[in-house]
Design an enzyme around this catalytic site. Structure first.
Site, mmCIF file in Angstrom:
data_model
loop_
_atom_site.group_PDB
_atom_site.id
_atom_site.type_symbol
_atom_site.label_atom_id
_atom_site.label_comp_id
_atom_site.label_asym_id
_atom_site.label_seq_id
_atom_site.Cartn_x
_atom_site.Cartn_y
_atom_site.Cartn_z
ATOM 1 N N THR A 10 24.793 -21.592 29.938
ATOM 2 C CA THR A 10 24.440 -21.527 31.360
ATOM 3 C C THR A 10 22.948 -21.232 31.471
ATOM 4 O O THR A 10 22.280 -20.972 30.469
ATOM 5 C CB THR A 10 25.182 -20.374 32.084
ATOM 6 O OG1 THR A 10 24.784 -19.143 31.487
ATOM 7 C CG2 THR A 10 26.682 -20.520 32.027
ATOM 8 N N ASP A 34 27.987 -11.198 50.305
ATOM 9 C CA ASP A 34 27.508 -10.331 49.230
ATOM 10 C C ASP A 34 28.657 -9.381 48.908
ATOM 11 O O ASP A 34 29.050 -8.572 49.758
ATOM 12 C CB ASP A 34 26.266 -9.555 49.717
ATOM 13 C CG ASP A 34 25.733 -8.600 48.651
ATOM 14 O OD1 ASP A 34 26.491 -8.241 47.715
ATOM 15 O OD2 ASP A 34 24.561 -8.193 48.765
ATOM 16 N N TYR A 63 25.747 -3.146 31.807
ATOM 17 C CA TYR A 63 26.611 -4.346 31.828
ATOM 18 C C TYR A 63 27.874 -4.120 30.979
ATOM 19 O O TYR A 63 28.990 -4.415 31.412
ATOM 20 C CB TYR A 63 25.801 -5.526 31.294
ATOM 21 C CG TYR A 63 26.478 -6.870 31.375
ATOM 22 C CD1 TYR A 63 26.597 -7.549 32.587
ATOM 23 C CD2 TYR A 63 26.978 -7.484 30.227
ATOM 24 C CE1 TYR A 63 27.186 -8.795 32.647
ATOM 25 C CE2 TYR A 63 27.574 -8.731 30.274
ATOM 26 C CZ TYR A 63 27.671 -9.382 31.493
ATOM 27 O OH TYR A 63 28.260 -10.620 31.546
HETATM 28 P P1 NAD Z 1 25.026 -16.914 37.073
HETATM 29 O O1 NAD Z 1 23.952 -15.907 37.237
HETATM 30 O O2 NAD Z 1 24.646 -18.318 36.741
HETATM 31 O O3 NAD Z 1 25.951 -16.956 38.376
HETATM 32 C C1 NAD Z 1 26.392 -15.772 38.996
HETATM 33 C C2 NAD Z 1 26.619 -16.079 40.471
HETATM 34 O O4 NAD Z 1 27.034 -14.824 41.091
HETATM 35 C C3 NAD Z 1 25.343 -16.520 41.193
HETATM 36 O O5 NAD Z 1 25.611 -17.659 41.981
HETATM 37 C C4 NAD Z 1 24.966 -15.318 42.022
HETATM 38 O O6 NAD Z 1 24.287 -15.650 43.239
HETATM 39 C C5 NAD Z 1 26.336 -14.699 42.308
HETATM 40 N N1 NAD Z 1 26.213 -13.295 42.706
HETATM 41 C C6 NAD Z 1 25.422 -12.351 42.156
HETATM 42 N N2 NAD Z 1 25.519 -11.207 42.851
HETATM 43 C C7 NAD Z 1 26.387 -11.434 43.867
HETATM 44 C C8 NAD Z 1 26.863 -10.637 44.945
HETATM 45 N N3 NAD Z 1 26.473 -9.375 45.113
HETATM 46 N N4 NAD Z 1 27.767 -11.199 45.789
HETATM 47 C C9 NAD Z 1 28.172 -12.485 45.634
HETATM 48 N N5 NAD Z 1 27.730 -13.289 44.653
HETATM 49 C C10 NAD Z 1 26.840 -12.762 43.775
HETATM 50 O O7 NAD Z 1 25.994 -16.297 35.966
HETATM 51 P P2 NAD Z 1 27.117 -17.003 35.039
HETATM 52 O O8 NAD Z 1 26.556 -17.126 33.684
HETATM 53 O O9 NAD Z 1 27.701 -18.183 35.710
HETATM 54 O O10 NAD Z 1 28.193 -15.795 34.989
HETATM 55 C C11 NAD Z 1 29.362 -15.766 35.789
HETATM 56 C C12 NAD Z 1 30.217 -14.585 35.330
HETATM 57 O O11 NAD Z 1 30.513 -14.715 33.942
HETATM 58 C C13 NAD Z 1 29.525 -13.227 35.474
HETATM 59 O O12 NAD Z 1 30.481 -12.248 35.848
HETATM 60 C C14 NAD Z 1 29.014 -12.966 34.076
HETATM 61 O O13 NAD Z 1 28.839 -11.585 33.838
HETATM 62 C C15 NAD Z 1 30.123 -13.551 33.251
HETATM 63 N N6 NAD Z 1 29.763 -13.899 31.868
HETATM 64 C C16 NAD Z 1 28.874 -14.921 31.591
HETATM 65 C C17 NAD Z 1 28.596 -15.232 30.273
HETATM 66 C C18 NAD Z 1 27.663 -16.361 29.882
HETATM 67 O O14 NAD Z 1 27.505 -16.625 28.681
HETATM 68 N N7 NAD Z 1 27.050 -17.080 30.802
HETATM 69 C C19 NAD Z 1 29.167 -14.491 29.239
HETATM 70 C C20 NAD Z 1 30.046 -13.465 29.559
HETATM 71 C C21 NAD Z 1 30.338 -13.190 30.878
#
Ligand code: NAD
Length: 448
Positions: A389, A262, A354
């Site tokens: 996603t 974590d 965020y």
């Molecule tokens: P997701 O929720 O599918 O995956 C995030 C992962 O991070 C999960 O496996 C979760 O368990 C892990 N996580 C959360 N808290 C944690 C912690 N305290 N310690 C360790 N792991 C932890 O999200 P995603 O869509 O794959 O996003 C990944 C990154 O991309 C994030 O930083 C998100 O903010 C960023 N992002 C995503 C999008 C999008 O369109 N999906 C857009 C902009 C930015």
């Protein structure tokens, strides 16, 4: 997940909103183009390159791109148009852009690339040159909005102190002039003066490297692990203990290691440093991908949601990088890649926590780059837009459609698009690229 699908008020407020109006205007246009993406063994471009311009880079550019198929501006379908604008030192000379591009811009192959190279404006030798070079941004961003069929346009500013061999810019050009940059458009990348050594293989630039990816159990993080592994790295896949099964799946798939971590735990940085030093003698790459949303308007936000988002998205990457560097668990010459978001650039309703965290990530990259440079460590951020996603699938229909269509490429990106950008930053050949924020958003209209 608050909104119910198809509620009349939601629909009408959508239509009266800027996104709704935009989509209405788009109605009747052809479907978004299928984007060419990287496949091993396939040519990087869908057609030949035409190189133009008359600056200090054009000859080295021809040498650098000699293994691409080149063409003269009479052939019919171009895979890329590359223009050296470094010779432009005053505004009247900007007409050179018009003279080169105007006759050929219609003749792009699907998923073609437009790349303009300029001189970093802040490093130019005089006022006139700085103005003219800064003007290139408006040109490339506008071209990005005009080109069709999955084509993209980017601007690369090269330091005037860069050696004429241009080795420092090669990784950037290879990324932009390939199917790997499918969802990156309208971006400006500044490349510094440092020389680079080409990897033994551009298909395996991370051979022998150890990379850590946080939040690797699923979504974007799992794909980053796959792409870094494809490029030759051993990947330490980290995620919260509760994500154990998915995390093992990712680690097995990429032949890497699963690490329950974590990132907000008090001892997270120490635990990771100890793991990396004991098992691998240190890491070469860390990708801070773990991220969460806890959306509420500010008026309805509680402090716990605020703290949780800032803690995972911003404080953890800062603390972990600092500690890994201090302990030598991120080696000299290492690479740090942070994950920001266009919400950190444009802001987003219901996301004050965020948006703050992701704008803070941009600050973190910009403030830390000069400090880490003393150890030849680079730090850059990717800023994803709408990526397909589980997170974006849960967004209500109308907002989701708006997110997809409000971009030059008229569609959402794939997780691999973010991962390819991360891999470019992570390459040993990208040592001249630091402090950069590059959006992977299909040139989204948000915050542009
Ligand atoms: P997701 O929720 O599918 O995956 C995030 C992962 O991070 C999960 O496996 C979760 O368990 C892990 N996580 C959360 N808290 C944690 C912690 N305290 N310690 C360790 N792991 C932890 O999200 P995603 O869509 O794959 O996003 C990944 C990154 O991309 C994030 O930083 C998100 O903010 C960023 N992002 C995503 C999008 C999008 O369109 N999906 C857009 C902009 C930015």
């Amino acid at each position: 997940m608050a909104a119910s699908k198809g509620a009349p008020d939601l629909y009408s407020s959508f239509l009266s909103s800027a996104p709704g109006a935009f989509i209405a205007k788009q109605a009747g246009l052809p479907q978004p183009e299928h984007l060419r993406r990287y496949k091993a063994g396939e040519p990087p471009l869908a057609g030949p390159i035409v190189i133009g311009g008359a600056g200090r880079l054009v000859e080295p550019l021809r040498a650098l791109l000699s293994d691409y198929v080149t063409a003269q501006p009479h052939d019919d379908r171009y895979g890329a148009l590359v223009f050296d604008a470094t010779g432009i030192s005053q505004v009247t000379e900007l007409v050179g852009l018009f003279e080169f591009f105007q006759p050929v811009i219609r003749n792009l192959a699907p998923s073609a690339r437009v790349v303009v190279l300029g001189t970093t404006p802040e490093e130019t030798s005089g006022v006139d040159e700085q103005i003219a070079q800064r003007a290139l941004e408006g040109f490339t961003r506008s071209v990005g909005k005009e080109v069709k069929r999955g084509a993209t346009a980017q601007l690369v500013y090269v330091s005037p102190k860069a050696a004429t061999g241009l080795s420092g810019v090669e990784s950037t050009l290879r990324f932009l002039l390939s199917a790997k940059s499918a969802f990156v458009s309208g971006q400006v990348i500044r490349v510094g003066a440092a020389d680079s050594v080409a990897p033994a293989s551009w298909d395996k630039p991370l051979e022998g490297k150890v990379a850590v990816v946080t939040g690797a159990a699923r979504g974007i993080g799992a794909t980053i692990a796959e792409v870094l592994s494809r490029d030759g790295a051993h990947v330490v896949c980290a995620d919260i203990p509760a994500a154990g099964a998915e995390l093992s799946d990712t680690a097995n798939k990429v032949g890497g290691t699963a690490l329950a971590l974590d990132v907000t735990a008090e001892d997270a940085a120490e635990k990771l440093a100890a793991h990396l030093l004991e098992r691998h003698g240190g890491a070469d790459i860390i990708v801070h991908n773990a991220g969460i949303t806890r959306d509420k308007t500010l008026a309805n936000m509680d402090e716990a949601r605020w703290n949780m988002v800032i803690g995972v998205n911003l404080l953890a990457p800062q603390k972990i990088t600092d500690h890994l560097v201090a302990k030598g668990a991120l080696k000299e010459g290492g690479r740090v890649v942070d994950v920001s978001s266009i919400a950190g650039i444009a802001g987003n309703r219901g996301q004050t926590n965020y948006g703050t965290s992701k704008a803070g990530v941009i600050g973190l990259v910009q403030a830390t780059a000069p400090v880490l440079a003393e150890k030849q460590i680079t730090i850059n951020a990717v800023a994803p837009g709408f990526i397909e996603t589980a997170m974006t699938a849960a967004i209500p229909f109308a907002t989701r459609e708006a997110g997809r269509r409000m971009s030059s490429l008229l569609q959402g990106g794939q997780t691999v698009d973010v991962a390819e950008l991360v891999a470019y930053f992570a390459s040993p050949a990208s040592n001249a690229v630091t402090g950069q924020i590059v959006r992977v958003c299909g040139q989204s209209l948000l915050g542009a």
